[in-house]
Design a protein around this motif. Structure first.
Motif, mmCIF file in Angstrom:
data_model
loop_
_atom_site.group_PDB
_atom_site.id
_atom_site.type_symbol
_atom_site.label_atom_id
_atom_site.label_comp_id
_atom_site.label_asym_id
_atom_site.label_seq_id
_atom_site.Cartn_x
_atom_site.Cartn_y
_atom_site.Cartn_z
ATOM 1 N N LYS A 1 -37.998 -4.204 -6.669
ATOM 2 C CA LYS A 1 -38.837 -4.008 -6.481
ATOM 3 C C LYS A 1 -39.564 -5.247 -5.875
ATOM 4 O O LYS A 1 -39.984 -5.058 -5.209
ATOM 5 C CB LYS A 1 -40.368 -3.642 -8.116
ATOM 6 C CG LYS A 1 -40.678 -2.079 -7.979
ATOM 7 C CD LYS A 1 -41.567 -2.293 -9.229
ATOM 8 C CE LYS A 1 -43.042 -1.984 -8.646
ATOM 9 N NZ LYS A 1 -43.880 -1.094 -8.010
ATOM 10 N N HIS B 1 -52.081 -5.453 -2.062
ATOM 11 C CA HIS B 1 -51.972 -4.841 -3.470
ATOM 12 C C HIS B 1 -52.187 -2.994 -2.201
ATOM 13 O O HIS B 1 -52.225 -2.915 -1.664
ATOM 14 C CB HIS B 1 -52.122 -4.670 -4.816
ATOM 15 C CG HIS B 1 -50.576 -4.033 -5.157
ATOM 16 N ND1 HIS B 1 -49.842 -5.029 -5.519
ATOM 17 C CD2 HIS B 1 -50.616 -3.333 -6.131
ATOM 18 C CE1 HIS B 1 -49.234 -4.909 -6.566
ATOM 19 N NE2 HIS B 1 -49.532 -3.230 -6.424
ATOM 20 N N TYR B 2 -50.927 -1.942 -2.797
ATOM 21 C CA TYR B 2 -50.767 -1.245 -2.298
ATOM 22 C C TYR B 2 -50.716 -0.819 -0.529
ATOM 23 O O TYR B 2 -51.406 -0.034 -0.182
ATOM 24 C CB TYR B 2 -51.859 -0.369 -2.751
ATOM 25 C CG TYR B 2 -52.444 -0.342 -4.048
ATOM 26 C CD1 TYR B 2 -51.792 0.528 -5.135
ATOM 27 C CD2 TYR B 2 -53.299 -1.200 -4.772
ATOM 28 C CE1 TYR B 2 -52.055 0.148 -6.744
ATOM 29 C CE2 TYR B 2 -53.523 -1.757 -5.959
ATOM 30 C CZ TYR B 2 -52.840 -0.780 -6.680
ATOM 31 O OH TYR B 2 -53.470 -0.761 -8.509
ATOM 32 N N SER C 1 -44.778 1.724 -10.504
ATOM 33 C CA SER C 1 -44.786 2.588 -9.515
ATOM 34 C C SER C 1 -43.595 2.582 -9.333
ATOM 35 O O SER C 1 -43.020 1.309 -9.046
ATOM 36 C CB SER C 1 -45.939 2.552 -8.933
ATOM 37 O OG SER C 1 -46.390 1.037 -8.389
ATOM 38 N N THR D 1 -48.102 3.092 -2.710
ATOM 39 C CA THR D 1 -47.722 3.757 -4.437
ATOM 40 C C THR D 1 -47.005 5.308 -3.686
ATOM 41 O O THR D 1 -47.449 5.545 -3.447
ATOM 42 C CB THR D 1 -48.676 4.055 -4.912
ATOM 43 O OG1 THR D 1 -49.278 2.774 -5.475
ATOM 44 C CG2 THR D 1 -48.318 4.141 -6.549
ATOM 45 N N GLU E 1 -52.804 5.990 -9.848
ATOM 46 C CA GLU E 1 -52.223 5.555 -11.250
ATOM 47 C C GLU E 1 -53.115 5.632 -12.394
ATOM 48 O O GLU E 1 -54.388 5.566 -12.237
ATOM 49 C CB GLU E 1 -51.887 3.956 -11.230
ATOM 50 C CG GLU E 1 -50.883 3.660 -10.034
ATOM 51 C CD GLU E 1 -51.508 3.494 -8.453
ATOM 52 O OE1 GLU E 1 -52.456 3.883 -7.860
ATOM 53 O OE2 GLU E 1 -50.782 2.969 -7.498
#
Ligand code: TXA
Ligand code: MG
Length: 313
Positions: free
Chosen positions: A56, A228-229, A144, A152, A181
């Protein structure tokens, strides 16, 4: 049958058995849950867990969620306070993650906790995830199944697109039904804290345990990083109009939207569509404007993800 190109197999009995073998041998399997796709590894195998971080590109200070079959299995790894037990009894199996003190005799790798003395546990409700945990017979670490910091993955195609070459197998059960999530709850002593809003609405949890405190600075974890995301395109939130060069991601009755999270204004539908639609718009657009989303119920989680997706990198 396995699709060699994408290493994808249907999550039937044969697919599950194959995935379980890979996990027990220390490999990486992307697997469906009711929330989003997870990047699974045997949580008792330090090397396998390290491979998750490597695949990741995830910073080592970010702890992972561990999936367990039920409360009995959780009890072998963490101290369950009466409050935590009440939450698990009400919401498991399901989209609630509990961060709890590690037991001294737990067999979980230290790396899943990223050096903290706590561990995040959740018992998923997706039938394929349940079958996989049973066949594997081990707790399964699973963030994820997308590159760290990026949008995600909520479908096998997203996993393949995001990290195709890096997983040993993708277990295909179609799109993840909830699409966002799990809600993450931690504790400060006996006081429950909302560490990450998610698929279970704050209100439903507060009905059982009273008001949830803010996350504070107890932990450093990916869902709490400002950015993030994130799609490649820039994101402008609470947009009331479309500006030059923008495409609009709508919600409810709105004219001129390129895609609409939920034309009928349903927050659950919007959550299920959120990451898939961000990915789709990101393919062609460079500027995405997002219509306002109400901040009630699961809207809190949607707005949390949108704010982080929009944050400067
Ligand atoms: O729905 C989900 O939760 C998905 C599916 C696959 O289960 N998993 C997921 O994992 O979203 P991940 O790694 O992308 O997010 C991990 C989150 C962090 O944002 C953090 O809030 C929390 O879990 N977390 C994990 N371990 C923790 C710990 N020891 N202390 C505090 N928070 C922790
Ligand atoms: Mg994630």
């Amino acid at each position: 049958m396995i699709d060699i190109q994408t290493r994808t197999v249907t999550a039937d009995a044969a697919g599950i058995a194959r995935a379980a073998r890979i996990l027990r041998d220390g490999g990486l399997v992307a697997f469906p849950t009711e929330t989003v796709y997870g990047l699974g590894a045997d949580a008792t195998n330090g090397q396998a867990v390290a491979a998750i971080f490597a695949a990741k590109g995830r910073p080592l200070f970010n702890p992972l969620i561990v999936h367990v079959a039920d409360i009995e299995e959780a009890r072998r790894h963490v101290e369950l306070s009466p409050r935590a037990q009440a939450l698990a009894e009400k919401f498991w199996p399901g989209a609630l993650t509990l961060v709890l003190p590690r037991r001294k005799d737990t067999t979980l790798s230290l790396l899943v906790s990223a050096g903290l003395d706590s561990v995040a546990l959740r018992a998923p409700s997706h039938p394929a995830a349940i079958a996989l945990l049973k066949a594997t017979g081990r707790p399964v670490a699973g963030p994820s199944a997308n590159m760290s910091g990026q949008v995600t993955a909520t479908s096998p195609a997203h996993v393949a697109e995001s990290m195709g070459g890096k997983v040993d197998l993708i277990l295909d059960a179609g799109s993840a039904p909830l699409g966002i999530e799990s809600t993450v709850i931690g504790f400060d002593g006996d006081r429950p804290l909302l560490l990450r809003p998610g698929a279970i609405a704050r209100e439903d949890i507060e009905d059982l345990v009273g008001p949830l405190g803010p996350p504070g600075n107890l932990i450093q974890s990916p869902g709490q990083l400002a950015s993030h995301y994130a799609p490649r395109a820039s994101l402008r939130l609470n947009a009331q109009e479309i500006r030059s060069g923008e495409v609009l991601l709508g919600f409810g009755e709105v004219k001129g939207a390129t895609l609409n999270l939920s034309a009928r204004g349903d927050l659950k539908e919007a959550a299920a569509n959120l990451f898939a639609m961000l990915r789709e718009l990101d393919r062609t657009a460079t500027k995405i404007a997002v219509f306002p989303i109400p901040d009630t119920g699961i809207g809190e989680a949607i707005n949390d993800r949108l704010r982080r997706a929009a944050a400067p990198r």
